[in-house]
Design a protein around this motif. Structure first.
Motif, short mmCIF file in Angstrom:
data_model
loop_
_atom_site.label_atom_id
_atom_site.label_comp_id
_atom_site.label_asym_id
_atom_site.label_seq_id
_atom_site.Cartn_x
_atom_site.Cartn_y
_atom_site.Cartn_z
N PRO A 237 0.82 -1.21 0.00
CA PRO A 237 0.00 0.00 0.00
C PRO A 237 0.86 1.27 0.00
O PRO A 237 1.93 1.31 0.60
CB PRO A 237 -0.79 -0.09 1.31
CG PRO A 237 -0.73 -1.52 1.70
CD PRO A 237 0.55 -2.07 1.13
N GLN A 238 0.37 2.29 -0.71
CA GLN A 238 1.09 3.56 -0.80
C GLN A 238 1.07 4.26 0.55
O GLN A 238 0.02 4.49 1.13
CB GLN A 238 0.42 4.43 -1.86
CG GLN A 238 1.01 5.80 -2.00
CD GLN A 238 2.44 5.81 -2.52
OE1 GLN A 238 3.12 4.81 -2.51
NE2 GLN A 238 2.89 6.95 -2.96
N PRO A 239 2.23 4.62 1.08
CA PRO A 239 2.30 5.25 2.40
C PRO A 239 2.16 6.77 2.36
O PRO A 239 2.17 7.41 3.39
CB PRO A 239 3.69 4.86 2.88
CG PRO A 239 4.48 4.76 1.62
CD PRO A 239 3.52 4.24 0.58
N TRP A 240 2.04 7.38 1.18
CA TRP A 240 1.91 8.83 1.08
C TRP A 240 0.49 9.24 1.38
O TRP A 240 -0.47 8.59 0.97
CB TRP A 240 2.26 9.29 -0.32
CG TRP A 240 3.68 9.06 -0.68
CD1 TRP A 240 4.20 7.91 -1.21
CD2 TRP A 240 4.77 9.95 -0.51
NE1 TRP A 240 5.55 8.05 -1.39
CE2 TRP A 240 5.93 9.30 -0.98
CE3 TRP A 240 4.89 11.24 -0.03
CZ2 TRP A 240 7.18 9.90 -0.97
CZ3 TRP A 240 6.13 11.85 -0.02
CH2 TRP A 240 7.26 11.18 -0.48
N TYR A 241 0.34 10.32 2.09
CA TYR A 241 -0.98 10.84 2.44
C TYR A 241 -1.05 12.33 2.16
O TYR A 241 -0.05 13.02 2.21
CB TYR A 241 -1.28 10.62 3.93
CG TYR A 241 -1.58 9.19 4.26
CD1 TYR A 241 -2.88 8.71 4.25
CD2 TYR A 241 -0.55 8.31 4.56
CE1 TYR A 241 -3.15 7.38 4.54
CE2 TYR A 241 -0.81 6.99 4.85
CZ TYR A 241 -2.11 6.53 4.83
OH TYR A 241 -2.38 5.22 5.11
N PHE B 248 -2.45 18.09 12.26
CA PHE B 248 -2.71 17.60 10.92
C PHE B 248 -3.60 16.36 11.01
O PHE B 248 -3.47 15.58 11.95
CB PHE B 248 -1.41 17.20 10.22
CG PHE B 248 -0.61 18.36 9.70
CD1 PHE B 248 -0.77 18.79 8.40
CD2 PHE B 248 0.31 19.00 10.51
CE1 PHE B 248 -0.02 19.85 7.91
CE2 PHE B 248 1.06 20.06 10.04
CZ PHE B 248 0.89 20.49 8.73
N ALA B 249 -4.46 16.18 10.02
CA ALA B 249 -5.33 15.01 9.99
C ALA B 249 -5.21 14.32 8.63
O ALA B 249 -4.95 14.96 7.62
CB ALA B 249 -6.77 15.41 10.23
N ILE B 250 -5.39 13.00 8.64
CA ILE B 250 -5.41 12.21 7.40
C ILE B 250 -6.63 11.31 7.43
O ILE B 250 -7.31 11.20 8.45
CB ILE B 250 -4.12 11.37 7.22
CG1 ILE B 250 -3.94 10.39 8.39
CG2 ILE B 250 -2.91 12.26 7.07
CD1 ILE B 250 -2.82 9.38 8.14
N ALA C 277 -0.80 19.13 2.94
CA ALA C 277 0.62 18.79 2.87
C ALA C 277 0.81 17.35 2.44
O ALA C 277 -0.07 16.51 2.65
CB ALA C 277 1.26 19.00 4.24
N ALA C 278 1.96 17.08 1.84
CA ALA C 278 2.35 15.71 1.54
C ALA C 278 2.97 15.14 2.80
O ALA C 278 3.78 15.80 3.45
CB ALA C 278 3.36 15.69 0.40
N ALA C 279 2.57 13.91 3.16
CA ALA C 279 3.06 13.32 4.41
C ALA C 279 3.24 11.82 4.25
O ALA C 279 2.59 11.17 3.43
CB ALA C 279 2.07 13.61 5.54
N LEU C 280 4.13 11.29 5.06
CA LEU C 280 4.38 9.85 5.13
C LEU C 280 3.90 9.34 6.48
O LEU C 280 4.16 9.97 7.51
CB LEU C 280 5.87 9.55 5.03
CG LEU C 280 6.55 9.70 3.71
CD1 LEU C 280 8.06 9.55 3.88
CD2 LEU C 280 6.04 8.68 2.72
N LEU C 281 3.21 8.24 6.48
CA LEU C 281 2.78 7.61 7.72
C LEU C 281 3.69 6.42 7.97
O LEU C 281 3.85 5.55 7.12
CB LEU C 281 1.33 7.15 7.61
CG LEU C 281 0.71 6.52 8.86
CD1 LEU C 281 0.65 7.55 9.99
CD2 LEU C 281 -0.68 6.01 8.54
N HIS C 282 4.30 6.40 9.14
CA HIS C 282 5.20 5.30 9.51
C HIS C 282 4.85 4.90 10.93
O HIS C 282 5.16 5.63 11.88
CB HIS C 282 6.65 5.73 9.39
CG HIS C 282 7.61 4.63 9.70
ND1 HIS C 282 7.79 3.54 8.88
CD2 HIS C 282 8.44 4.45 10.75
CE1 HIS C 282 8.69 2.73 9.41
NE2 HIS C 282 9.09 3.26 10.55
N GLY C 283 4.20 3.76 11.09
CA GLY C 283 3.75 3.35 12.41
C GLY C 283 2.75 4.35 12.94
O GLY C 283 1.76 4.63 12.29
N ALA C 284 3.03 4.91 14.10
CA ALA C 284 2.13 5.88 14.72
C ALA C 284 2.64 7.31 14.54
O ALA C 284 2.24 8.21 15.25
CB ALA C 284 1.97 5.57 16.20
#
Length: 87
Positions: A23-27, A40-42, A72-79
């Protein structure tokens, strides 16, 4: 200096995972609050991040003047959510 190396490796590994069919990790993160904390919210605002709940920002993102509704462009990694830059 170690943090910069760790961040670069995380981005590199994330990109490889996306190419491998994971799965793409970019949000697309959205600013939902500015004061008293920047939040920030996703995922349709279901997940929210601030400095006490895993929000990390690059120097570029940190230097911005954020307003509610900005994205914004963001990466989700774990929490943790790493905000890269505004969109």
């Amino acid at each position: 200096m170690a943090w910069d190396t760790e961040m670069a490796l995380a981005i590199k590994n994330t990109s490889r995972a996306a190419l491998a069919g994971q799965p793409q990790p970019w949000y697309r993160a959205e600013v939902v609050q500015v004061t008293p904390k920047l939040i920030f919210a996703i995922a349709d605002k279901e997940f929210k991040f601030d400095s006490s709940t895993g929000l990390i920002m690059t120097a570029t993102a940190k230097s911005k003047t954020w307003k509610v509704g900005m994205q914004a462009a963001a990466l989700l990694h774990g929490a943790q959510l790493l905000v890269l830059d505004s969109l």
